[in-house]
Design an enzyme around this catalytic site. Structure first.
Site, PDB file in Angstrom:
ATOM      1  N   ARG A 179       7.235   0.311   1.637  1.00  0.00           N
ATOM      2  CA  ARG A 179       7.107  -0.757   2.616  1.00  0.00           C
ATOM      3  C   ARG A 179       5.926  -1.656   2.289  1.00  0.00           C
ATOM      4  NH1 ARG A 179       5.882   4.174   4.261  1.00  0.00           N
ATOM      5  NH2 ARG A 179       4.081   4.640   5.593  1.00  0.00           N
ATOM      6  N   LYS A 220      -2.974   4.911   7.555  1.00  0.00           N
ATOM      7  CA  LYS A 220      -3.043   5.463   8.905  1.00  0.00           C
ATOM      8  C   LYS A 220      -3.110   6.987   8.854  1.00  0.00           C
ATOM      9  CE  LYS A 220      -0.291   1.623  10.699  1.00  0.00           C
ATOM     10  NZ  LYS A 220      -0.067   1.012   9.364  1.00  0.00           N
ATOM     11  N   ARG A 280       0.818  -1.212   0.000  1.00  0.00           N
ATOM     12  CA  ARG A 280       0.000   0.000   0.000  1.00  0.00           C
ATOM     13  C   ARG A 280       0.848   1.256   0.000  1.00  0.00           C
ATOM     14  NH1 ARG A 280      -4.270  -0.426   4.337  1.00  0.00           N
ATOM     15  NH2 ARG A 280      -5.326  -1.472   2.596  1.00  0.00           N
ATOM     16  N   TYR A 281       1.861   1.279   0.843  1.00  0.00           N
ATOM     17  CA  TYR A 281       2.731   2.451   0.967  1.00  0.00           C
ATOM     18  C   TYR A 281       3.917   2.315   0.010  1.00  0.00           C
ATOM     19  CZ  TYR A 281       0.060   3.038   5.276  1.00  0.00           C
ATOM     20  OH  TYR A 281      -0.949   3.178   6.196  1.00  0.00           O
ATOM     21  N   ASP A 289     -10.706  -0.781  14.496  1.00  0.00           N
ATOM     22  CA  ASP A 289     -11.164  -0.862  13.103  1.00  0.00           C
ATOM     23  C   ASP A 289     -12.609  -1.361  13.040  1.00  0.00           C
ATOM     24  OD1 ASP A 289      -8.692  -0.062  12.088  1.00  0.00           O
ATOM     25  OD2 ASP A 289      -7.917  -2.120  12.117  1.00  0.00           O
ATOM     26  N   CYS A 314     -10.076  -8.594  16.082  1.00  0.00           N
ATOM     27  CA  CYS A 314      -8.966  -8.707  15.131  1.00  0.00           C
ATOM     28  C   CYS A 314      -9.323  -8.141  13.757  1.00  0.00           C
ATOM     29  CB  CYS A 314      -8.562 -10.168  14.996  1.00  0.00           C
ATOM     30  SG  CYS A 314      -7.222 -10.446  13.818  1.00  0.00           S
ATOM     31  N   CYS A 373      -2.417 -17.769  15.237  1.00  0.00           N
ATOM     32  CA  CYS A 373      -2.030 -16.987  16.409  1.00  0.00           C
ATOM     33  C   CYS A 373      -2.074 -17.910  17.622  1.00  0.00           C
ATOM     34  CB  CYS A 373      -2.988 -15.826  16.640  1.00  0.00           C
ATOM     35  SG  CYS A 373      -2.999 -14.572  15.336  1.00  0.00           S
ATOM     36  N   CYS A 391      -7.776 -12.504  19.314  1.00  0.00           N
ATOM     37  CA  CYS A 391      -8.474 -11.326  19.823  1.00  0.00           C
ATOM     38  C   CYS A 391      -9.797 -11.169  19.072  1.00  0.00           C
ATOM     39  CB  CYS A 391      -7.621 -10.070  19.630  1.00  0.00           C
ATOM     40  SG  CYS A 391      -5.966 -10.181  20.342  1.00  0.00           S
ATOM     41  N   ASP A 414      -6.899   3.968  11.161  1.00  0.00           N
ATOM     42  CA  ASP A 414      -6.515   3.315   9.913  1.00  0.00           C
ATOM     43  C   ASP A 414      -7.741   3.420   9.005  1.00  0.00           C
ATOM     44  OD1 ASP A 414      -4.915   1.968   8.135  1.00  0.00           O
ATOM     45  OD2 ASP A 414      -4.376   0.371   9.528  1.00  0.00           O
ATOM     46  N   ARG A 439      -7.938  -8.877  11.057  1.00  0.00           N
ATOM     47  CA  ARG A 439      -7.860  -9.957  10.064  1.00  0.00           C
ATOM     48  C   ARG A 439      -8.666 -11.170  10.502  1.00  0.00           C
ATOM     49  NH1 ARG A 439      -2.232  -8.221  10.249  1.00  0.00           N
ATOM     50  NH2 ARG A 439      -2.192  -6.427   8.834  1.00  0.00           N
TER      51      ARG A 439
END
Length: 458
Positions: free
Chosen positions: A198, A421, A194-195, A377, A214, A207, A211, A414, A216
């Site tokens: 990076r 961000k 996206r950036y 999010d 999450c 994981c 959470c 975000d 994702r």
């Protein structure tokens, strides 16, 4: 979902001599079996002065006793009294060596309704929500992290972040399974570009704990689902990175990269370090917080080979700042890994200035720099976790000036739709007075700054 990785740890020994062969990374990503080794105190020795070598004993000067300053060094991984009481009660027959084996923690995760009900006094809402769940983002809690939770209180903060409730099945306005449009910016499977300089490299869908908020949630913990992670995916991502010389920064995430074995992680980091234009590697992980036993001496030796390497840790609440976590962060910091924190602002969990101040100051004491405070999010079913954006600004206002700047993270949203961000901060500009800019300080007082050529504040 299998855990994909690399074998052939020799690939990481000297990045300049790594041969990029498609066979360097094997398909099998299953966890290694527990070795059951006891942890022994570290052997220490003093190196003799070169002039003393070969000299007769009588000729050697007496060696003064050394007194080393600084904090006590843990020779064995610590176990708190609460954790010991927890595993003796709920995992009888378990010893300290097993409890401190991160693979045992992974294998023994609490994942079913029956296991949850054996340990927690579930509310009717929790029981029904867990029974109803299917697909990705299953319940998964390591025994260590469960030992920090309220066993009888469904409103306890850490428990609320990991045990399913009915709120997850209510979809609010603006919520989406992929609110950040990561799939849209995916250039090859698992690689989000996206950036400009990076990329985000999703290396696994596993994981150690899941959470409930999450970002994702669509792809983690779902073997056989739409999102798969394999040797072929890694190779495509590496080929893309080799071809795109503008990329200088790679963030490994997932899932959690530290669920990979040391050998696989070593291989992947070595392959990335061998790409000349990649200057900077980062690992995003929650394992040092929820499974601190993962930070073994062997892991730190692997990480030290691939500097410059940074790590972003996901902290939520001051209750996570245990003696075990302090040992894990100390090992990482001593290995030369700069540590930053990423915290999600969560309603009725950490959304007060007092709780956030305690967390941020506690992070500094554990050698972790507060980096980002994220607005939660708008993932599908997350409304019960989200505060108003003004709550984040209130917390930053309470931190700024009232404690050290090192303890003040960047508050950001975000942006949905792939906007990236966006930083938010309380506005200190109060206006202008002729050639002077009027600024409001942390106490609310107004100060004049000479700014005759400026237009800010008009």
């Amino acid at each position: 979902m299998s855990d994909e990785g690399c074998r052939g740890g020799a690939a990481g020994h000297d990045a300049n001599r790594i041969q990029r062969r498609s066979g360097a990374c094997e398909t099998n990503m299953a966890f290694e079996s527990a070795r059951g080794r006891m942890v022994r105190p570290l052997a220490r020795s003093l190196r003799r002065h070169p002039e003393d070598v070969g000299a007769p004993p009588a000729a050697r000067p007496p060696v003064a006793k050394l007194t080393l300053p600084g904090p006590k060094v843990e020779l064995r991984f610590p176990v708190s009294s609460d954790a010991r009481a927890f595993y003796r009660r709920f995992f009888p027959g378990t010893g300290q060596a097993e409890w401190n084996d991160w693979r045992w923690q992974m294998r023994t995760r609490i994942r079913t309704l029956e296991e949850l009900a054996r340990i927690f006094r579930l509310s009717e809402d929790e029981y029904a929500a867990v029974a109803r769940h299917k697909g990705s983002l299953p319940v998964g809690v390591t025994p260590y992290y469960a030992s920090l939770m309220g066993l009888t209180d469904a409103s306890e903060p850490l428990r609320r972040t990991h045990i399913t409730t009915g709120g997850e099945y209510q979809r609010g306005p603006g919520e989406d399974d992929d609110p950040l449009s990561e799939d849209h910016d995916t250039v090859v499977p698992g690689l989000v570009h996206r950036y400009p300089d990076r990329v985000l490299f999703l290396v696994t869908g596993t994981c150690s704990t899941y959470c409930r908020y999450c970002t994702r949630s669509r792809l983690v913990g779902n073997p056989g689902g739409e999102y798969q992670f394999s040797k072929g995916q890694w190779e495509q991502a590496l080929a893309y990175l080799e071809a795109h010389t503008t990329v200088r920064d790679v963030l490994l995430s997932g899932g959690d990269p530290l669920t990979l074995s040391d050998d696989k992680l070593d291989c992947l980091l070595g392959r990335l370090r061998a790409i000349r234009h990649i200057e900077f590697l980062r690992i995003g992980t929650k394992m040092p917080v929820v499974t601190p036993q993962r930070v073994t001496r062997a892991l730190t030796r692997v990480l030290k080979k691939h500097h410059p390497l940074w790590m972003s840790l996901h902290f939520t609440h001051p209750k996570e700042l245990t003696r075990e976590v302090a040992e894990a962060t100390a090992r990482l910091a001593d290995a030369g890994v700069p540590l930053g924190s990423q915290t999600v602002l969560l309603k009725d969990i950490n959304d007060t200035p007092a709780i956030m101040t305690s967390l941020m100051q506690g992070l500094l004491k554990n050698r972790v720099k507060p980096y980002y405070l994220y607005q939660c999010d708008p993932i599908s079913g997350s409304a019960h976790f989200r505060t108003g954006v003004d709550k984040g600004l209130e917390i930053i206002r309470a931190l700024r000036g009232h404690t050290t700047g090192y303890a003040t993270p960047i508050f950001c949203v975000d942006a949905p739709g792939g906007g990236g961000k966006i930083q938010l901060a309380p506005d200190p500009v109060a206006g202008r007075d002729g050639d002077f800019l009027l600024l409001r300080n942390f106490e609310g007082k107004i100060f004049k700054y000479p700014d005759p050529a400026g237009s800010l504040g008009q």
